[in-house]
Design a protein around this motif. Structure first.
Motif, PDB file in Angstrom:
ATOM      1  N   ILE A 188       0.887  -1.337   0.094  1.00 50.92           N
ATOM      2  CA  ILE A 188       0.094  -0.352  -0.191  1.00 50.92           C
ATOM      3  C   ILE A 188       0.962   1.130   0.186  1.00 50.92           C
ATOM      4  CG2 ILE A 188      -1.590   1.391   1.136  1.00 50.92           C
ATOM      5  CD1 ILE A 188      -2.902  -1.704   2.884  1.00 50.92           C
ATOM      6  N   TYR A 189       0.856   1.900  -0.865  1.00 54.20           N
ATOM      7  CA  TYR A 189       1.061   3.626  -0.893  1.00 54.20           C
ATOM      8  C   TYR A 189       0.273   4.311  -0.134  1.00 54.20           C
ATOM      9  CZ  TYR A 189       4.783   2.021  -3.814  1.00 54.20           C
ATOM     10  OH  TYR A 189       6.571   1.628  -4.810  1.00 54.20           O
ATOM     11  N   ASN A 200      -1.534  -6.126  -5.408  1.00 57.62           N
ATOM     12  CA  ASN A 200      -1.680  -7.125  -4.641  1.00 57.62           C
ATOM     13  C   ASN A 200      -0.884  -7.948  -5.475  1.00 57.62           C
ATOM     14  OD1 ASN A 200      -3.471  -9.406  -3.303  1.00 57.62           O
ATOM     15  ND2 ASN A 200      -5.088  -9.018  -4.962  1.00 57.62           N
ATOM     16  N   ILE A 201      -0.571  -9.357  -4.347  1.00 59.67           N
ATOM     17  CA  ILE A 201       0.117 -10.513  -5.375  1.00 59.67           C
ATOM     18  C   ILE A 201       0.186 -11.047  -6.711  1.00 59.67           C
ATOM     19  CG2 ILE A 201       0.258 -12.628  -4.637  1.00 59.67           C
ATOM     20  CD1 ILE A 201      -0.115 -12.051  -2.112  1.00 59.67           C
ATOM     21  N   THR A 248      -1.601  14.236  -2.232  1.00 57.30           N
ATOM     22  CA  THR A 248      -1.367  14.504  -1.130  1.00 57.30           C
ATOM     23  C   THR A 248      -2.574  13.138  -0.807  1.00 57.30           C
ATOM     24  OG1 THR A 248      -0.025  16.489  -1.038  1.00 57.30           O
ATOM     25  CG2 THR A 248      -1.274  15.638   0.856  1.00 57.30           C
ATOM     26  N   GLY A 249      -2.571  12.708   0.316  1.00 61.33           N
ATOM     27  CA  GLY A 249      -3.908  11.881   0.714  1.00 61.33           C
ATOM     28  C   GLY A 249      -4.039  10.789  -0.082  1.00 61.33           C
ATOM     29  N   ASP A 250      -3.258  10.778  -1.520  1.00 65.42           N
ATOM     30  CA  ASP A 250      -3.915   9.456  -2.176  1.00 65.42           C
ATOM     31  C   ASP A 250      -3.642   8.191  -2.346  1.00 65.42           C
ATOM     32  OD1 ASP A 250      -5.756  10.498  -3.982  1.00 65.42           O
ATOM     33  OD2 ASP A 250      -3.987  10.840  -5.288  1.00 65.42           O
ATOM     34  N   ILE A 263       3.600   0.671   2.697  1.00 70.97           N
ATOM     35  CA  ILE A 263       3.028  -0.596   3.773  1.00 70.97           C
ATOM     36  C   ILE A 263       3.255  -2.026   3.380  1.00 70.97           C
ATOM     37  CG2 ILE A 263       1.648  -1.482   5.066  1.00 70.97           C
ATOM     38  CD1 ILE A 263       0.440   1.068   5.513  1.00 70.97           C
ATOM     39  N   VAL A 264       4.350  -2.958   3.095  1.00 67.24           N
ATOM     40  CA  VAL A 264       4.244  -4.209   2.782  1.00 67.24           C
ATOM     41  C   VAL A 264       3.547  -5.158   3.361  1.00 67.24           C
ATOM     42  CG1 VAL A 264       5.676  -5.990   1.564  1.00 67.24           C
ATOM     43  CG2 VAL A 264       6.053  -3.667   1.857  1.00 67.24           C
TER      44      VAL A 264
END
Length: 75
Positions: free
Chosen positions: A24-25, A52-53, A45-47, A72-73
């Protein structure tokens, strides 16, 4: 894994595939160009993006200002 990254103008995270995890970015500040499975979008900003795998993505800062990104991984 969580990490806050500063992406300077002209810098990038190259194209890569997530074989066994998702990512997730969340763009905290600035503007980035994101390619997600071949589709290019501009993140502001905020996006948020989700990869996914088995999917691939990359980002590049084409602006003239640094951008801050929370990555976030999840395995």
């Amino acid at each position: 894994v969580c990490n806050i990254l500063t992406i300077d103008p002209g810098s990038s995270i190259g194209l890569h595939t997530h074989e066994k995890d998702v990512e997730i970015y969340y763009l905290l500040e600035g503007e980035l160009c994101c390619t997600d499975n071949g589709k290019e979008d501009i993140l502001y900003t905020g996006d948020v993006t989700f990869t996914n795998i088995g999917e691939s993505h990359s980002i590049i800062n084409k602006s003239d200002k640094p951008a801050k990104l929370l990555a976030i991984v999840i395995n």
